[in-house]
Design an enzyme around this catalytic site. Structure first.
Site, PDB file in Angstrom:
ATOM      1  N   ASN A 292       1.804   9.512  -6.066  1.00 32.41           N
ATOM      2  CA  ASN A 292       0.468   9.271  -5.916  1.00 32.41           C
ATOM      3  C   ASN A 292       0.839   9.218  -4.492  1.00 32.41           C
ATOM      4  O   ASN A 292       1.545   8.264  -4.282  1.00 32.41           O
ATOM      5  CB  ASN A 292       0.068   7.514  -6.563  1.00 32.41           C
ATOM      6  CG  ASN A 292      -0.923   7.920  -6.388  1.00 32.41           C
ATOM      7  OD1 ASN A 292      -1.918   8.224  -5.385  1.00 32.41           O
ATOM      8  ND2 ASN A 292      -1.805   5.868  -6.335  1.00 32.41           N
TER       9      ASN A 292
ATOM     10  N   LYS B 273      -1.735   9.588  -2.438  1.00 32.54           N
ATOM     11  CA  LYS B 273      -3.092   9.039  -1.647  1.00 32.54           C
ATOM     12  C   LYS B 273      -3.560   9.194  -1.181  1.00 32.54           C
ATOM     13  O   LYS B 273      -3.206  10.510  -1.144  1.00 32.54           O
ATOM     14  CB  LYS B 273      -2.461   7.146  -1.286  1.00 32.54           C
ATOM     15  CG  LYS B 273      -1.379   6.434  -2.702  1.00 32.54           C
ATOM     16  CD  LYS B 273      -1.562   5.021  -1.850  1.00 32.54           C
ATOM     17  CE  LYS B 273      -1.163   4.510  -3.211  1.00 32.54           C
ATOM     18  NZ  LYS B 273      -0.803   2.803  -2.995  1.00 32.54           N
TER      19      LYS B 273
ATOM     20  N   HIS C 177      -6.937   3.021 -10.611  1.00 37.56           N
ATOM     21  CA  HIS C 177      -5.727   2.423  -9.503  1.00 37.56           C
ATOM     22  C   HIS C 177      -6.665   0.897  -8.838  1.00 37.56           C
ATOM     23  O   HIS C 177      -7.579   1.337  -8.777  1.00 37.56           O
ATOM     24  CB  HIS C 177      -6.042   3.457  -8.430  1.00 37.56           C
ATOM     25  CG  HIS C 177      -4.726   3.373  -7.556  1.00 37.56           C
ATOM     26  ND1 HIS C 177      -4.276   2.329  -6.500  1.00 37.56           N
ATOM     27  CD2 HIS C 177      -3.220   3.399  -7.708  1.00 37.56           C
ATOM     28  CE1 HIS C 177      -3.300   2.316  -6.232  1.00 37.56           C
ATOM     29  NE2 HIS C 177      -2.109   2.220  -7.173  1.00 37.56           N
TER      30      HIS C 177
ATOM     31  N   GLU D  21      -6.533   0.483  -5.930  1.00 42.23           N
ATOM     32  CA  GLU D  21      -7.081   0.237  -4.614  1.00 42.23           C
ATOM     33  C   GLU D  21      -8.771   0.837  -4.558  1.00 42.23           C
ATOM     34  O   GLU D  21      -9.579   0.642  -4.364  1.00 42.23           O
ATOM     35  CB  GLU D  21      -6.557   1.902  -3.753  1.00 42.23           C
ATOM     36  CG  GLU D  21      -5.359   1.190  -3.005  1.00 42.23           C
ATOM     37  CD  GLU D  21      -4.179   1.468  -2.788  1.00 42.23           C
ATOM     38  OE1 GLU D  21      -4.381   3.031  -2.864  1.00 42.23           O
ATOM     39  OE2 GLU D  21      -3.281   1.229  -2.824  1.00 42.23           O
TER      40      GLU D  21
ATOM     41  N   GLU E  61       0.638  -1.667 -12.580  1.00 40.84           N
ATOM     42  CA  GLU E  61       0.904  -1.834 -10.935  1.00 40.84           C
ATOM     43  C   GLU E  61       0.333  -3.420 -10.977  1.00 40.84           C
ATOM     44  O   GLU E  61      -0.791  -3.245 -10.793  1.00 40.84           O
ATOM     45  CB  GLU E  61       0.134  -0.440 -10.628  1.00 40.84           C
ATOM     46  CG  GLU E  61       0.461   0.719 -10.879  1.00 40.84           C
ATOM     47  CD  GLU E  61       0.089   1.763  -9.760  1.00 40.84           C
ATOM     48  OE1 GLU E  61       1.572   2.073  -9.315  1.00 40.84           O
ATOM     49  OE2 GLU E  61      -1.306   1.929  -8.968  1.00 40.84           O
TER      50      GLU E  61
ATOM     51  N   GLY F 189       2.675  -1.405  -2.095  1.00 45.71           N
ATOM     52  CA  GLY F 189       2.546  -0.703  -0.877  1.00 45.71           C
ATOM     53  C   GLY F 189       3.345  -2.437  -0.055  1.00 45.71           C
ATOM     54  O   GLY F 189       3.124  -2.107   1.625  1.00 45.71           O
TER      55      GLY F 189
ATOM     56  N   SER G 159       5.489  -0.730  -4.763  1.00 49.96           N
ATOM     57  CA  SER G 159       6.869  -0.562  -4.045  1.00 49.96           C
ATOM     58  C   SER G 159       8.040   0.128  -5.462  1.00 49.96           C
ATOM     59  O   SER G 159       9.823  -0.189  -4.666  1.00 49.96           O
ATOM     60  CB  SER G 159       7.599  -1.614  -3.281  1.00 49.96           C
ATOM     61  OG  SER G 159       6.163  -2.149  -2.412  1.00 49.96           O
TER      62      SER G 159
HETATM   63  P1  PGA Z   1       3.860   2.072  -3.573  1.00 44.89           P
HETATM   64  O1  PGA Z   1       2.194   2.309  -4.260  1.00 44.89           O
HETATM   65  O2  PGA Z   1       5.139   2.648  -4.454  1.00 44.89           O
HETATM   66  O3  PGA Z   1       3.411   2.518  -2.136  1.00 44.89           O
HETATM   67  O4  PGA Z   1       3.873   0.372  -3.610  1.00 44.89           O
HETATM   68  C1  PGA Z   1       2.277   2.731  -5.363  1.00 44.89           C
HETATM   69  C2  PGA Z   1       1.456   2.738  -5.903  1.00 44.89           C
HETATM   70  O5  PGA Z   1      -0.459   2.381  -5.058  1.00 44.89           O
HETATM   71  O6  PGA Z   1       0.921   3.550  -7.090  1.00 44.89           O
END
Ligand code: PGA
Length: 255
Positions: free
Chosen positions: A13, A15, A98, A100, A170, A176, A216
């Site tokens: 992903n 982003k 997601h 976000e 998630e 993140g 992460s």
């Molecule tokens: P990350 O993001 O691996 O940077 O924690 C995962 C995601 O949001 O899909």
């Protein structure tokens, strides 16, 4: 069906990262390093990179996904892109729900449900994300929150359409942040998600559906997470932006 029969999936992903030029470079590196992957590989790229990504990955084993779509197929929705439009440029997957999108763009479970149904209708495969916040985890309501997210997102989605859905657990507090759920913690929640699917669609479907872990995940912790019974792959943010890190996670699935 047990874990061995569920083919692993590693999805990046990206982003809001990478211009079309950067996309071309990163994909060149990934394609060069990808040797008979033992998993399905997907890259979910920003809208403006889709064209580049689809062209670059033609005749490779990489699938291209988007990170969002609207639920209508066309019309006066300034700034939006429809599932139908994504299919028209050969996008295979779309990430929906997601955290976000839920947190920064006010996407509710109801909106996510509309998007899921519309994306499936257009012929996209959906990576449906669910996850609890730190506060919800501390209040010990992870199970309630996640089963509600799953049930609401899948409201009126029939069993046949479910075959085109991959779930992704998630935990919001792990995205993140460098904090990963322990393999046992992540597996417990993924098992609970599988149970929720079993209650909705029966045992055959719940055994068949892939559930990814995201938050992460990196080349160091991927092995322990991916070895767990109920974790069938990873949705990778930060570590998918560096070819070596992404390739190392893909390699883990071969062992
Ligand atoms: P990350 O993001 O691996 O940077 O924690 C995962 C995601 O949001 O899909």
């Amino acid at each position: 069906m047990n874990k061995e029969k569920r083919y692993p999936i590693i999805a990046g992903n990206w982003k809001m990262n990478n211009t079309p030029n950067e996309t071309a470079n990163l994909l060149d590196e990934i394609i060069l390093g990808l040797k008979n992957p033992a998993c399905k590989v997907i890259v979910c790229v920003p809208f403006i990179d889709i064209n580049e990504a689809v062209n670059k990955t033609k005749n490779t084993e990489i699938y291209v996904g988007a990170q969002n779509c609207h639920f209508e197929s066309k019309g006066a929705y300034t700034g939006e892109v429809s599932p139908f439009m994504l299919r028209s440029v050969d996008v295979d997957y779309v990430i929906l729900g997601h955290s976000e999108r839920r947190a920064y763009f006010m996407e509710t479970n109801e909106i996510i449900n509309k998007k899921v149904k519309s994306a499936l209708k257009a012929g996209l495969k959906v990576i449906l994300c669910v996850g609890e916040t730190l506060k919800e985890k501390e209040h010990n309501i992870t199970e309630e929150i996640i089963s509600m997210q799953v049930k609401k997102a899948l409201y009126n989605v029939d069993g046949e359409s479910l075959d085109n859905i991959t779930l992704a657990y998630e935990p919001v507090w792990a995205i993140g942040t460098g904090k990963t759920a322990t393999p046992e913690e992540a597996d417990d929640v993924c098992k609970m998600i599988r149970r929720t699917i079993e209650n909705l669609y029966g045992a055959t479907k719940s055994e068949k559906i892939s559930i990814l872990y995201g938050g992460s995940m990196n080349s160091k912790n991927a092995k322990d997470l991916l070895n767990m019974e109920n974790i069938d792959g990873g949705l990778i943010g930060g570590a998918s932006l560096k070819s070596q890190d992404f390739l190392s996670i893909i390699e883990v699935t071969a062992n």
